[in-house]
Enzyme design. Structure first.
Site, mmCIF file in Angstrom:
data_model
loop_
_atom_site.group_PDB
_atom_site.id
_atom_site.type_symbol
_atom_site.label_atom_id
_atom_site.label_comp_id
_atom_site.label_asym_id
_atom_site.label_seq_id
_atom_site.Cartn_x
_atom_site.Cartn_y
_atom_site.Cartn_z
ATOM 1 N N THR A 98 0.853 -1.192 0.000
ATOM 2 C CA THR A 98 0.000 0.000 0.000
ATOM 3 C C THR A 98 0.889 1.243 0.000
ATOM 4 O O THR A 98 1.630 1.479 0.964
ATOM 5 C CB THR A 98 -0.884 0.037 1.266
ATOM 6 N N LYS A 173 -7.600 1.828 -2.237
ATOM 7 C CA LYS A 173 -7.032 1.118 -1.067
ATOM 8 C C LYS A 173 -7.002 2.040 0.155
ATOM 9 O O LYS A 173 -7.358 1.629 1.270
ATOM 10 C CB LYS A 173 -5.627 0.615 -1.416
ATOM 11 N N LYS A 241 0.330 5.194 8.622
ATOM 12 C CA LYS A 241 0.861 5.530 7.290
ATOM 13 C C LYS A 241 -0.285 5.740 6.298
ATOM 14 O O LYS A 241 -0.321 6.719 5.555
ATOM 15 C CB LYS A 241 1.771 4.379 6.810
HETATM 16 P P1 NAP Z 1 5.265 -6.181 7.562
HETATM 17 O O1 NAP Z 1 4.893 -7.470 8.172
HETATM 18 O O2 NAP Z 1 5.631 -5.034 8.431
HETATM 19 O O3 NAP Z 1 6.460 -6.472 6.510
HETATM 20 C C1 NAP Z 1 7.097 -5.422 5.854
HETATM 21 C C2 NAP Z 1 8.036 -5.962 4.788
HETATM 22 O O4 NAP Z 1 8.679 -4.837 4.157
HETATM 23 C C3 NAP Z 1 9.178 -6.835 5.351
HETATM 24 O O5 NAP Z 1 9.456 -7.826 4.406
HETATM 25 C C4 NAP Z 1 10.326 -5.833 5.458
HETATM 26 O O6 NAP Z 1 11.593 -6.416 5.419
HETATM 27 C C5 NAP Z 1 10.083 -5.039 4.188
HETATM 28 N N1 NAP Z 1 10.759 -3.744 4.209
HETATM 29 C C6 NAP Z 1 10.461 -2.667 4.962
HETATM 30 N N2 NAP Z 1 11.306 -1.655 4.683
HETATM 31 C C7 NAP Z 1 12.159 -2.109 3.738
HETATM 32 C C8 NAP Z 1 13.234 -1.534 3.026
HETATM 33 N N3 NAP Z 1 13.613 -0.270 3.240
HETATM 34 N N4 NAP Z 1 13.883 -2.294 2.113
HETATM 35 C C9 NAP Z 1 13.500 -3.580 1.910
HETATM 36 N N5 NAP Z 1 12.484 -4.174 2.531
HETATM 37 C C10 NAP Z 1 11.815 -3.451 3.441
HETATM 38 O O7 NAP Z 1 4.116 -5.623 6.625
HETATM 39 P P2 NAP Z 1 2.836 -6.383 6.020
HETATM 40 O O8 NAP Z 1 1.780 -6.428 7.059
HETATM 41 O O9 NAP Z 1 3.275 -7.601 5.307
HETATM 42 O O10 NAP Z 1 2.353 -5.254 4.979
HETATM 43 C C11 NAP Z 1 3.054 -5.016 3.769
HETATM 44 C C12 NAP Z 1 2.284 -3.982 2.971
HETATM 45 O O11 NAP Z 1 0.951 -4.451 2.738
HETATM 46 C C13 NAP Z 1 2.127 -2.619 3.669
HETATM 47 O O12 NAP Z 1 2.161 -1.613 2.683
HETATM 48 C C14 NAP Z 1 0.750 -2.708 4.303
HETATM 49 O O13 NAP Z 1 0.180 -1.428 4.470
HETATM 50 C C15 NAP Z 1 0.017 -3.535 3.257
HETATM 51 N N6 NAP Z 1 -1.118 -4.336 3.755
HETATM 52 C C16 NAP Z 1 -1.025 -5.004 4.950
HETATM 53 C C17 NAP Z 1 -2.109 -5.766 5.378
HETATM 54 C C18 NAP Z 1 -2.080 -6.509 6.682
HETATM 55 O O14 NAP Z 1 -3.166 -6.857 7.173
HETATM 56 N N7 NAP Z 1 -0.930 -6.799 7.268
HETATM 57 C C19 NAP Z 1 -3.259 -5.849 4.590
HETATM 58 C C20 NAP Z 1 -3.311 -5.193 3.365
HETATM 59 C C21 NAP Z 1 -2.220 -4.434 2.961
HETATM 60 P P3 NAP Z 1 12.317 -6.885 6.795
HETATM 61 O O15 NAP Z 1 11.784 -8.247 7.069
HETATM 62 O O16 NAP Z 1 13.758 -6.838 6.471
HETATM 63 O O17 NAP Z 1 11.946 -5.874 7.854
#
Ligand code: NAP
Length: 286
Positions: A98, A173, A241
């Site tokens: 997102t 979104k 965010k």
């Molecule tokens: P998360 O568990 O916090 O994982 C974040 C991912 O991003 C990890 O793989 C992290 O790597 C990587 N990352 C962060 N900063 C980085 C950088 N500078 N360079 C390379 N990799 C980086 O997040 P998530 O819940 O999977 O969500 C991911 C996205 O989907 C977000 O945009 C969120 O808003 C969206 N989303 C989330 C949900 C939900 O329910 N969780 C639902 C819909 C959409 P590391 O492992 O190295 O930290």
């Protein structure tokens, strides 16, 4: 029919189950996660690991990105050893993270400069739908690119909605997450008010869930509230965010500032890594 080789960058709460579904559907998936330890789950299910982002893009036909935020997505695509640092002519990049509409359009422009295609496909639904392959895929980009991606999107989600050019899906979104933030803050406030006046949380949540105002999300978060445990499915820092991005996109409604301020204050309380429902803890302490 030979299935295309898939690259995937970002194995957090969402990326990991989504990759596992592609593996279950027999797609060859190569992955890259900044913290390499987090690749273990999908590697044990048959994925392979790319030495770096450049190789991930070069060795695969369709490359997904699922990372935290705009800065992370930009870094993954455009850093000196990022996805676009090698020869990527003809590849299709799909950003499922997102991000704001401006970021999405700039990623599209960067991909096009390198002769590659780009789809923005943020997803609606959290970890459970990601595990079940029942996400709603919000697509911005060309119909041709969507057709190319569709078999994969059908594995990841229960439906794909084509919203038009890149930027539109980002706005859709942010809109659905505004609705989510409002729902969960309202649920938290309701339980805090009721319990503060002698009603049991269990009874109040039962009334919510059994009535017309109950919903999938109120039911899903009920156990968290009752146990007062909020392991992140969707980390609270991510809704902060998204509310910020929505306001940057022009969202200016009566609830938009109070919602942002409340979740931001909850984050300042140290709740950013917990689930967004932890806003309940912040409101309960008063
Ligand atoms: P998360 O568990 O916090 O994982 C974040 C991912 O991003 C990890 O793989 C992290 O790597 C990587 N990352 C962060 N900063 C980085 C950088 N500078 N360079 C390379 N990799 C980086 O997040 P998530 O819940 O999977 O969500 C991911 C996205 O989907 C977000 O945009 C969120 O808003 C969206 N989303 C989330 C949900 C939900 O329910 N969780 C639902 C819909 C959409 P590391 O492992 O190295 O930290």
């Amino acid at each position: 029919m030979q299935l295309p080789k898939i690259g995937w960058a970002g194995l957090g709460n969402m990326g990991t189950p989504m990759v596992n579904n592609l593996l279950k559907a027999n797609y060859p998936v190569q992955v890259y996660n900044r913290t390499r330890d987090k690749e273990q789950d999908v590697l044990s299910n048959g994925a392979t690991s790319a030495p770096g982002l450049r190789e991930l893009a070069q060795e695969n036909e369709i490359i997904f990105v699922m990372v935290s935020d705009d800065a992370a997505a930009k870094e993954i695509f455009t850093s000196g050893d990022g996805l676009l640092s090698g020869e990527v002519q003809g590849k299709l990049f799909i950003n499922v993270s997102t991000v704001g509409a401006d970021t999405s359009r700039s990623l599209e422009a960067e991909c096009q400069k390198h002769g590659a295609s780009f789809l923005e496909t943020p997803v609606s639904g959290s970890v459970k739908p990601a595990q079940d392959g029942t996400l709603i895929m919000l697509v911005g980009g060309s119909a041709d690119d969507l057709e190319r991606a569709k078999p994969l999107l059908d594995v990841l989600g229960k439906m794909s909605v084509h919203l038009g050019e890149v930027g539109k899906a980002a706005v859709a979104k942010l809109s659905i997450n505004y609705f989510l933030a409002a729902n969960l803050q309202a649920l938290a406030e309701t339980v805090v008010f009721a319990t503060g006046n002698g009603v049991k949380a269990e009874d109040m949540l039962n009334i919510v869930n059994e009535g017309a105002v109950g919903s999938g999300i109120t039911k899903l978060k009920t156990t968290n509230i009752l146990k007062e445990e909020f392991p992140a499915a969707f980390a609270l820092k991510h809704i902060v965010k998204d509310l910020r991005l929505a306001r940057e996109e022009g969202l200016d409604q009566p609830l938009s500032a109070p919602l942002f301020n409340t979740y931001q204050a909850a984050m300042n309380d140290g709740l950013g890594e917990e689930d967004l429902m932890a806003v309940y803890k912040h409101l309960k302490k008063g």
